[in-house]
Design a protein around this motif. Structure first.
Motif, PDB file in Angstrom:
ATOM      1  N   GLU A   1       3.782   2.132  -5.213  1.00 41.42           N
ATOM      2  CA  GLU A   1       5.045   2.041  -4.438  1.00 41.42           C
ATOM      3  C   GLU A   1       6.057   1.903  -5.282  1.00 41.42           C
ATOM      4  O   GLU A   1       6.046   1.082  -6.326  1.00 41.42           O
ATOM      5  CB  GLU A   1       4.821   0.873  -3.498  1.00 41.42           C
TER       6      GLU A   1
ATOM      7  N   ARG B   1       0.662  -1.881  -9.249  1.00 41.97           N
ATOM      8  CA  ARG B   1      -0.673  -2.486  -8.444  1.00 41.97           C
ATOM      9  C   ARG B   1      -0.795  -1.388  -7.233  1.00 41.97           C
ATOM     10  O   ARG B   1      -1.983  -1.411  -6.920  1.00 41.97           O
ATOM     11  CB  ARG B   1      -0.059  -3.915  -8.080  1.00 41.97           C
ATOM     12  N   ASN B   2       0.358  -0.894  -6.823  1.00 41.38           N
ATOM     13  CA  ASN B   2      -0.043   0.025  -5.684  1.00 41.38           C
ATOM     14  C   ASN B   2       0.799   1.255  -5.622  1.00 41.38           C
ATOM     15  O   ASN B   2       0.418   1.926  -4.529  1.00 41.38           O
ATOM     16  CB  ASN B   2       0.440  -0.825  -4.355  1.00 41.38           C
TER      17      ASN B   2
ATOM     18  N   SER C   1       7.628  -1.269  -2.463  1.00 42.23           N
ATOM     19  CA  SER C   1       6.720  -2.276  -2.868  1.00 42.23           C
ATOM     20  C   SER C   1       7.091  -3.646  -2.168  1.00 42.23           C
ATOM     21  O   SER C   1       8.205  -4.093  -2.039  1.00 42.23           O
ATOM     22  CB  SER C   1       6.260  -2.394  -4.383  1.00 42.23           C
TER      23      SER C   1
ATOM     24  N   LYS D   1       3.513   6.291  -3.703  1.00 41.01           N
ATOM     25  CA  LYS D   1       3.609   6.450  -2.214  1.00 41.01           C
ATOM     26  C   LYS D   1       5.194   6.198  -2.056  1.00 41.01           C
ATOM     27  O   LYS D   1       5.868   5.580  -2.702  1.00 41.01           O
ATOM     28  CB  LYS D   1       2.840   4.835  -1.754  1.00 41.01           C
TER      29      LYS D   1
ATOM     30  N   PRO E   1      -2.118   4.504  -9.880  1.00 37.36           N
ATOM     31  CA  PRO E   1      -2.285   4.687  -8.593  1.00 37.36           C
ATOM     32  C   PRO E   1      -1.250   5.872  -8.011  1.00 37.36           C
ATOM     33  O   PRO E   1      -0.541   6.323  -8.788  1.00 37.36           O
ATOM     34  CB  PRO E   1      -1.823   3.547  -7.538  1.00 37.36           C
TER      35      PRO E   1
END
Length: 134
Positions: free
Chosen positions: A74, A71-72, A123, A119, A116
């Motif tokens: 992370e 999703r992100n 998360s 990072k 993505p």
């Protein structure tokens, strides 16, 4: 990770820890299925890289022994085999494992989403909410 080989030692149960160092689930020694410590099947490892729910959703991918959230981008979970990523807390002791329940049938996999950018942070889904079917 290289999708040609398993990123974890063969025949070994690999615990996964959240951002607080709590062990939440493990990769069974067959190197393919993830289980909660209460015995509930959570997801499976596809191509030794992608974590997929039994309902067919891509949840994350393995990177240097950690799970990255689709999703992100992370970091969601780490193992004793993890390297890089955000600072890891001390690992807490693992609970005893209950008997494994039977696995549900695998649904058709959804289309793989684009990844993505990674990072270097934890998360917000570094907990059991990562697994939608749990």
């Amino acid at each position: 990770m290289n999708s040609e080989s398993n990123p974890f030692p063969e025949g070994e149960i690999t615990p996964f820890y959240d951002c607080t160092g709590a062990p939440l689930f493990y990769l069974y020694s067959n190197g393919e299925h993830f289980y909660h410590y209460d015995g509930t099947p959570l997801a499976y490892l596809y191509n030794n890289e992608y974590i997929i729910s039994y309902s067919g959703q891509y949840l994350g991918w393995i990177y240097n022994g950690s799970i990255i959230d689709y999703r992100n981008g992370e970091y969601a979970f780490f193992t004793t085999h993890s390297s890089g990523g955000p600072s890891r807390p001390s690992r807490k002791s693992r609970p005893s494992r209950s008997s494994r329940m039977s696995r549900p049938s695998k649904s058709s996999r959804a289309s793989r989403p684009s990844r993505p950018s990674r990072k270097i942070k934890w998360s917000e889904r570094s907990n059991m909410s990562f697994f939608p079917d749990y």
